[in-house]
Design a protein around this motif. Structure first.
Motif, mmCIF file in Angstrom:
data_model
loop_
_atom_site.group_PDB
_atom_site.id
_atom_site.type_symbol
_atom_site.label_atom_id
_atom_site.label_comp_id
_atom_site.label_asym_id
_atom_site.label_seq_id
_atom_site.Cartn_x
_atom_site.Cartn_y
_atom_site.Cartn_z
ATOM 1 N N GLU A 256 93.014 64.920 11.889
ATOM 2 C CA GLU A 256 92.775 63.484 11.748
ATOM 3 C C GLU A 256 91.745 63.189 10.670
ATOM 4 O OE1 GLU A 256 92.349 61.247 15.487
ATOM 5 O OE2 GLU A 256 92.841 63.122 16.520
ATOM 6 N N ASP B 133 86.511 54.659 13.508
ATOM 7 C CA ASP B 133 86.546 53.644 14.566
ATOM 8 C C ASP B 133 86.803 54.279 15.932
ATOM 9 O OD1 ASP B 133 86.006 51.468 12.925
ATOM 10 O OD2 ASP B 133 88.123 51.139 12.448
ATOM 11 N N LYS B 134 87.653 55.297 15.963
ATOM 12 C CA LYS B 134 87.967 55.969 17.226
ATOM 13 C C LYS B 134 86.716 56.572 17.848
ATOM 14 C CE LYS B 134 90.855 59.735 19.056
ATOM 15 N NZ LYS B 134 91.917 60.730 18.703
ATOM 16 N N LEU B 135 85.917 57.267 17.027
ATOM 17 C CA LEU B 135 84.704 57.880 17.547
ATOM 18 C C LEU B 135 83.673 56.827 17.922
ATOM 19 C CD1 LEU B 135 82.984 60.333 18.191
ATOM 20 C CD2 LEU B 135 82.322 60.438 15.782
ATOM 21 N N MET C 223 89.074 66.067 16.519
ATOM 22 C CA MET C 223 89.690 65.249 15.475
ATOM 23 C C MET C 223 89.855 66.051 14.190
ATOM 24 S SD MET C 223 87.550 61.788 16.357
ATOM 25 C CE MET C 223 88.051 60.807 14.950
ATOM 26 N N ASP D 286 84.096 53.691 18.759
ATOM 27 C CA ASP D 286 84.526 52.950 19.953
ATOM 28 C C ASP D 286 84.299 53.769 21.221
ATOM 29 O OD1 ASP D 286 85.276 50.731 18.502
ATOM 30 O OD2 ASP D 286 87.402 51.272 18.434
ATOM 31 N N ALA D 287 84.541 55.080 21.138
ATOM 32 C CA ALA D 287 84.356 55.929 22.316
ATOM 33 C C ALA D 287 82.887 55.994 22.718
ATOM 34 C CB ALA D 287 84.892 57.333 22.028
ATOM 35 N N LEU E 208 84.835 65.592 20.824
ATOM 36 C CA LEU E 208 85.858 64.705 20.261
ATOM 37 C C LEU E 208 85.884 64.810 18.738
ATOM 38 C CD1 LEU E 208 87.960 62.442 20.412
ATOM 39 C CD2 LEU E 208 86.065 60.778 20.519
ATOM 40 N N GLN F 42 89.160 55.646 8.195
ATOM 41 C CA GLN F 42 88.649 54.513 8.966
ATOM 42 C C GLN F 42 89.144 54.550 10.402
ATOM 43 O OE1 GLN F 42 86.391 52.162 7.403
ATOM 44 N NE2 GLN F 42 85.996 52.059 9.612
ATOM 45 N N GLN F 43 90.398 54.951 10.599
ATOM 46 C CA GLN F 43 90.926 55.069 11.962
ATOM 47 C C GLN F 43 90.116 56.083 12.773
ATOM 48 O OE1 GLN F 43 95.162 55.952 11.872
ATOM 49 N NE2 GLN F 43 95.550 54.302 10.395
ATOM 50 N N ALA F 44 89.787 57.202 12.148
ATOM 51 C CA ALA F 44 89.017 58.232 12.845
ATOM 52 C C ALA F 44 87.599 57.758 13.134
ATOM 53 C CB ALA F 44 88.995 59.511 12.013
ATOM 54 N N TYR G 75 78.517 62.261 13.131
ATOM 55 C CA TYR G 75 78.015 61.225 14.032
ATOM 56 C C TYR G 75 76.511 61.102 13.791
ATOM 57 C CZ TYR G 75 78.367 65.828 16.169
ATOM 58 O OH TYR G 75 78.393 67.180 16.353
#
Length: 494
Positions: free
Chosen positions: A231, A268-270, A226, A272-273, A222, A264-266, A237
């Motif tokens: 993105e 949060d996406k990771l 991105m 949250d997943a 993921l 920040q969107q990216a 990580y």
């Protein structure tokens, strides 16, 4: 390509991974066992290694950039770092940066989980102190271990971060290269990527954070997707060093992006997943007696992780638990060899005094951790002695010299016990082959490492098991006795 008008980049490194459950503090002498290099010593010292700083240097030199070496210090994981040692090392780096004159940027190789006795975020303090010297907006690029404990303090102005993508850690050099390229781009464009952090208070056992196989691979994919889709410029990580009892401990997604909102969107996406999949990260563990029985009864070589006593997680590597169970299971009477290590300076010194071929009767184990177990008696023969130095050549920190101190191999029937004087990483088969041992002759080989050992030992193993052994690096996150972490923390709390 960096502008011809901007040709000087400072380079420094201070790497140590803390473990707050280790009773002994890390001192300056522990760094000296590996290296403390100053100025030009760095350039010669790193020659032949494939770690972060050589990665920096390969890009800077290829682009004709003048390298300004500061200080480089490295130490294997251990107890929290004494404030005096920390200030000594960081002050040297500060002084070197001040004396360097005008530079166009700074590259730092840090771990990300350095804990000082009065500061839970030593890496953040280093970055802040360097930022205070380097004029804003000159950029700072920081490389970090995938197990870093990422905090807001690290997110200093005009500073970006790049984490390892791989675990086992076989991309240190490439991480350094990527960080250097991003720094040169920031120097040329005058623009540093926006950094965004997303934390989730959860722990993932290091036995489950491999990026080659297992439950974490989908999140590696993921992150790369991105980046490929634009993105983010860089998605890192951080599965965190779980054996540090500090506030805000947990998984972190750290993203470099075009804008703060996109980054920040990216992030949060990771995050949250990963959080949504938290129940998938319980490791497959076995009892050590079960692992021994499987090994003794199976064809080929069984490699077993003694995960609870891992020196790369900060353990003293002195537990006698595995040896005691091997003797109880009759491994010393088997028709094939079993290999394991144990840190015991007095036992190693005694074996050296006796000499090769001599009988040895002594107690070994828990030289540094008497609160975690009792020494056990052994009778054997001294089969080999050495100074305990070898160079890693099986990936990861390739080229790094490992110093186990005076080391001896003791033959206890079919058991070959490598007794060393100091904890050292067990990533590489060199812990055995440097002592004249041939692993192909074995039925069982133990590695005090939760996962990284797989890169080296996996090539010769018929099967790999992870034993749920006791110690200060337990692979089961529910067994860690925290007091200072932010609650609730998964999987500690429902």
């Amino acid at each position: 390509m960096v502008s011809k008008l901007r040709r000087r980049v400072a380079v420094g490194a201070l790497m140590q991974e803390g473990n707050t459950f280790v009773p002994r503090m890390t001192t300056f002498e522990d760094f000296e066992r590996y290296f403390v290099w100053r100025g030009e010593e760095m350039l010669a010292g790193y020659r032949g290694m494939r770690t972060e700083v050589p990665g920096f240097l390969s890009i800077l030199e290829a682009e004709g950039v003048e390298v300004v070496p500061l200080t480089a210090a490295y130490c294997v994981a251990g107890g929290v770092l004494a404030r005096g040692t920390f200030d000594r090392l960081v002050s040297e780096m500060e002084a070197a940066l001040k004396a360097a004159g005008d530079v166009d940027g700074l590259l730092l190789a840090l771990h990300g989980a350095l804990v000082v006795d009065d500061q839970p975020d030593g890496d953040g303090e280093i970055i802040k102190r360097m930022r205070a010297i380097l004029p804003h907006p000159l950029p700072i690029g920081v490389s970090l271990d995938l197990h870093g404990h990422i905090t807001p303090l690290m997110l200093q102005p005009a500073t970006f971060h790049v984490g390892y993508q791989a675990f086992p850690h076989i991309d240190m050099f490439e991480t350094g290269q990527k960080t250097a390229r991003m720094l040169l781009d920031a120097i040329e464009t005058g623009s540093v990527p926006a950094m965004a952090l997303a934390k989730r208070h959860m722990l993932i056992s290091p036995t489950c954070t491999r990026t080659t196989d297992g439950p974490f691979v989908e999140f590696v994919d993921l992150a790369r997707k991105m980046e490929a889709q634009g993105e983010a410029k860089c998605v890192s990580y951080f599965c965190v060093q779980p054996w540090i009892d500090v506030p805000d401990l947990g998984f972190a997604a750290l993203v470099a992006g075009e804008t703060q909102d996109l980054a920040q969107q990216a992030a949060d996406k990771l995050a949250d997943a990963v959080w949504a999949a938290r129940n998938n990260f319980f490791p497959e563990l076995c009892d050590v007696r079960e692992a021994i029985e499987i090994g003794l009864a199976s064809p080929g070589l069984t490699v077993v992780s003694d995960a609870g006593d891992a020196p790369t997680g900060g353990a003293a590597a002195d537990s006698a638990f595995v040896l005691e169970n091997l003797l109880a299971a009759g491994a010393h009477k088997a028709n094939r060899l079993t290999y394991l290590t144990l840190c015991d300076p007095e036992g190693a010194a005694l074996a050296h005094r006796i000499g090769i071929g001599g009988p040895i009767h002594t107690k070994v184990g828990h030289a540094f951790t008497p609160n975690l177990g009792m020494p056990i008696e052994i009778d054997g023969l001294v089969a080999h002695t050495s100074d305990g130095r070898f160079q890693i050549d099986d990936g990861g920190a390739t080229g790094l010299w490992v110093d186990m101190g005076p080391t001896a191999t003791i033959a206890i029937g079919a058991i070959r016990l490598v007794v060393r004087s100091a904890p050292a990483m067990e990533w590489d088969r060199g812990i055995y082959t440097s002592q004249g041992l041939i692993l192909a002759d074995g039925v069982l080989a133990f590695a005090k490492s939760p996962s990284h050992f797989r890169h080296s030992f996996g090539a010769i193993a018929n099967r790999i098991l992870v034993a749920n052994t006791p110690g200060v690096t337990p692979p089961d996150m529910r067994r860690i006795m925290f007091r200072n972490v932010t609650r609730p923390l998964f999987p500690q709390d429902e």
